[in-house]
Design an enzyme around this catalytic site. Structure first.
Site, PDB file in Angstrom:
ATOM      1  N   HIS A   1       0.623  -1.137   0.023  1.00 31.31           N
ATOM      2  CA  HIS A   1       0.173  -0.001  -0.074  1.00 31.31           C
ATOM      3  C   HIS A   1       0.775   1.098   0.117  1.00 31.31           C
ATOM      4  O   HIS A   1       0.230   2.210  -0.283  1.00 31.31           O
ATOM      5  CB  HIS A   1      -1.019   0.040   1.232  1.00 31.31           C
ATOM      6  CG  HIS A   1      -2.212  -0.815   1.039  1.00 31.31           C
ATOM      7  ND1 HIS A   1      -3.468  -0.380   0.495  1.00 31.31           N
ATOM      8  CD2 HIS A   1      -2.414  -2.250   1.071  1.00 31.31           C
ATOM      9  CE1 HIS A   1      -4.409  -1.259   0.293  1.00 31.31           C
ATOM     10  NE2 HIS A   1      -3.631  -2.312   0.626  1.00 31.31           N
TER      11      HIS A   1
ATOM     12  N   HIS B   1       7.265  -7.512   4.012  1.00 27.96           N
ATOM     13  CA  HIS B   1       5.799  -7.430   3.985  1.00 27.96           C
ATOM     14  C   HIS B   1       5.274  -8.246   2.717  1.00 27.96           C
ATOM     15  O   HIS B   1       4.022  -8.877   2.643  1.00 27.96           O
ATOM     16  CB  HIS B   1       5.421  -5.910   3.676  1.00 27.96           C
ATOM     17  CG  HIS B   1       3.909  -5.951   3.629  1.00 27.96           C
ATOM     18  ND1 HIS B   1       2.940  -5.460   4.738  1.00 27.96           N
ATOM     19  CD2 HIS B   1       2.986  -5.989   2.513  1.00 27.96           C
ATOM     20  CE1 HIS B   1       2.083  -5.395   4.301  1.00 27.96           C
ATOM     21  NE2 HIS B   1       2.058  -5.632   3.044  1.00 27.96           N
TER      22      HIS B   1
ATOM     23  N   ASN C   1     -25.106  20.290 -19.059  1.00 23.67           N
ATOM     24  CA  ASN C   1     -25.008  21.672 -19.660  1.00 23.67           C
ATOM     25  C   ASN C   1     -24.376  21.793 -21.165  1.00 23.67           C
ATOM     26  O   ASN C   1     -24.153  22.962 -21.844  1.00 23.67           O
ATOM     27  CB  ASN C   1     -24.293  22.707 -18.578  1.00 23.67           C
ATOM     28  CG  ASN C   1     -22.850  22.189 -18.527  1.00 23.67           C
ATOM     29  OD1 ASN C   1     -22.434  21.208 -19.282  1.00 23.67           O
ATOM     30  ND2 ASN C   1     -21.939  23.035 -17.891  1.00 23.67           N
TER      31      ASN C   1
END
Length: 533
Positions: free
Chosen positions: A235, A286, A509
């Site tokens: 992460h 990790h 729009n």
């Protein structure tokens, strides 16, 4: 005689009381075991869906490589690419100059940091974060820049030795859970020269205080560079942060300087060490297995001694799990410590906590099923050649796994996911009535709706990168070009005319730009009830 009779009665009463106590105890143990089984089943759902999402993230990374290959062939297109794809070379002095030009106004009452940082500065920072203060962008950038300078001097694998006098604490994923980090410090003490820490990646994302977690960890690294070790997790990555919340957190907290922080943070990530090796015996890392992993080394490992440490409590939902850290002594014997940070959880009964976790897990699973509804119905019909509208429970489980690929115990989950089961058969056409629904514009075609909901997170990341000024608006040409590449890479068969029709309907729009956030919001998954499927 009377005395003997009285003693006999008391003995019988005691025996009855003992039997009653044993029955109650046995019932309570069974009750807790059933609740624990439900909790673990819910965690299994969460974990498998999270793993599948991370596989999707890998696919998204491949898409960006594909996009680079095709998009940069045109020089004019390459010039318009965001910096993540077309970074400009910068001189080292530029960062410091830019930071020095950022003024801290007198109205800012948060902590004011001076460099080099001291232990007292970090304590001041922690106290400020406990009061929900936000560190000024200038100090955030200074901490990141100073951390990068230190990290650049470090090797890929940090080698450290355990000693009798210095304890070593290893923490797993924190994921922006500031309360968990503070609870670890409360129970275990702040990092110092005699209280060393290894933080094993995934400091950010998911939790609401990723920036504060990161600032505390980097600040301790600056004060104790030889006693605080930070490994990189999956992460600590730009794309992961786009998907799982840290990028959004930064842009919300630091609107004016958010882009600068993100750019510097991306550089800092690349300099984080990969792992920490303790006494040449214990590897703290990790990630998982890479393409070039030496399998002979894995064959020699004592796998019954491979340990997973996860330090974010209440990760999926309040009460879903405890966090943990471990301490290593000089003989590398681990000691484990568990905790759970939540006042809300403590106020609820065990049954209520399990209900919360379980309902959340089935809501997420329901979303996963509804966005693959067409594929599921097709898979079910393969097991129903006579078009009876029903298939066996085992066939339903096989078909569901074929489509969702989540490796879940579908036969036991089936009663919670389908409405009607008769004599061991599932009426699969009725099985989606209690599942969530997708809200979508009327002009959207059925196949397009499921595709947009399924790839919603990926599309949001892609278009947020295209939207360089973070205005939320992208041109029709950008929309068409990126959608075409996306469909090509993911092998999605949707007619361009349908996409154009939908895009024009969202351009209210008629200025040639579409608000992509609103575009995606139009494809939300809506639950009929919040407490059950």
């Amino acid at each position: 005689m009377g005395c003997s009779h009285s003693v006999h009665n008391e003995t019988k009463k005691s025996e009855k009381a003992m039997k009653a106590a044993v029955l109650i105890q046995n019932w309570y143990r069974c009750y807790k075991a059933r609740l624990e089984l439900r909790r673990r089943q819910a965690l299994n759902i969460f974990e498998n869906i999270e793993y599948a999402d991370e596989q999707d993230q890998m696919q998204l990374a491949k898409f960006f490589a594909f996009m680079l290959e095709h998009y940069v062939k045109n020089k004019s297109s390459a010039d318009n690419l965001p910096k993540i794809f077309n970074p400009e070379p910068k001189r080292k002095s530029d960062e410091e100059t830019i930071i020095s030009l950022i003024e801290v106004p007198d109205t800012y009452y948060g902590p004011r940091l001076k460099f080099p940082l001291t232990f007292a500065d970090v304590v001041l920072l922690i106290d400020a974060f406990k009061e929900n203060q936000i560190l000024h962008a200038r100090y955030v950038l200074e901490v990141l820049l100073e951390a990068k300078k230190i990290l650049q001097q470090m090797p890929n694998i940090i080698h450290i030795s355990s000693t009798v006098s210095k304890e070593l604490t290893i923490c797993g994923d924190i994921h922006g859970k500031l309360d968990d980090l503070f609870l670890i410090f409360y129970k275990n003490g702040l990092p110092s020269g005699n209280n060393r820490y290894v933080f094993n990646g995934d400091f950010v994302d998911r939790g609401q205080n990723s920036m504060e977690v990161l600032m505390v960890l980097f600040s301790f690294l600056l004060v104790y560079p030889n006693d605080v070790y930070l490994n990189r997790g999956n992460h600590e990555d730009y794309l992961m942060n786009m998907r799982y919340g840290f990028t959004k957190e930064i842009m919300q907290k630091y609107k004016q300087h958010g882009a600068k922080i993100l750019h510097l943070l991306e550089e800092v990530y690349t300099w984080l060490p990969i792992g920490t090796l303790i006494d040449k015996k214990v590897l703290v890392i990790h990630g998982g297995i890479a393409d070039n992993t030496d399998l002979t080394v894995l064959e020699q490992m004592k796998r019954n001694r491979i340990i997973t440490v996860f330090s974010a409590s209440n990760y999926y939902e309040e009460g879903s799990n405890r966090g943990a850290y471990l301490k290593l002594s000089h003989d590398t014997t681990p000691r484990f410590f568990q905790y759970q940070s939540s006042q809300i959880t403590q106020a609820k009964t065990l049954h209520e906590r399990v209900d919360i976790v379980e309902n959340a897990a089935f809501r997420i699973l329901g979303e996963r099923m509804i966005i693959r509804k067409t594929n599921l119905i097709q898979a079910f019909r393969k097991y129903d050649p006579n078009d009876t509208g029903k298939i066996s429970l085992s066939d339903w489980a096989k078909a569901t796994e074929e489509v969702l690929e989540l490796h879940l115990p579908w036969m036991s989950l089936c009663p919670r996911l389908v409405k009607t089961i008769e004599d061991g058969y599932v009426l699969y056409n009725m099985g989606f009535k209690d599942l969530p629904v997708v809200r979508a514009p009327k002009v959207a075609k059925a196949g397009m709706v499921e595709t947009l909901v399924r790839y919603r997170s990926d599309l949001k990341i892609i278009f947020n990168i295209i939207d360089k000024d973070q205005s939320g608006l992208i041109s029709m040409d950008e929309f068409r070009a990126m959608w075409k590449l996306f469909c090509s890479h993911y092998n999605i068969d949707i007619e361009e005319s349908h996409v154009d029709q939908l895009a024009h309907s969202m351009d209210l729009n008629k200025d040639g730009s579409i608000d992509f956030n609103e575009f995606l919001t139009a494809f939300d998954v809506v639950h009929r009830a919040t407490n059950k499927l």
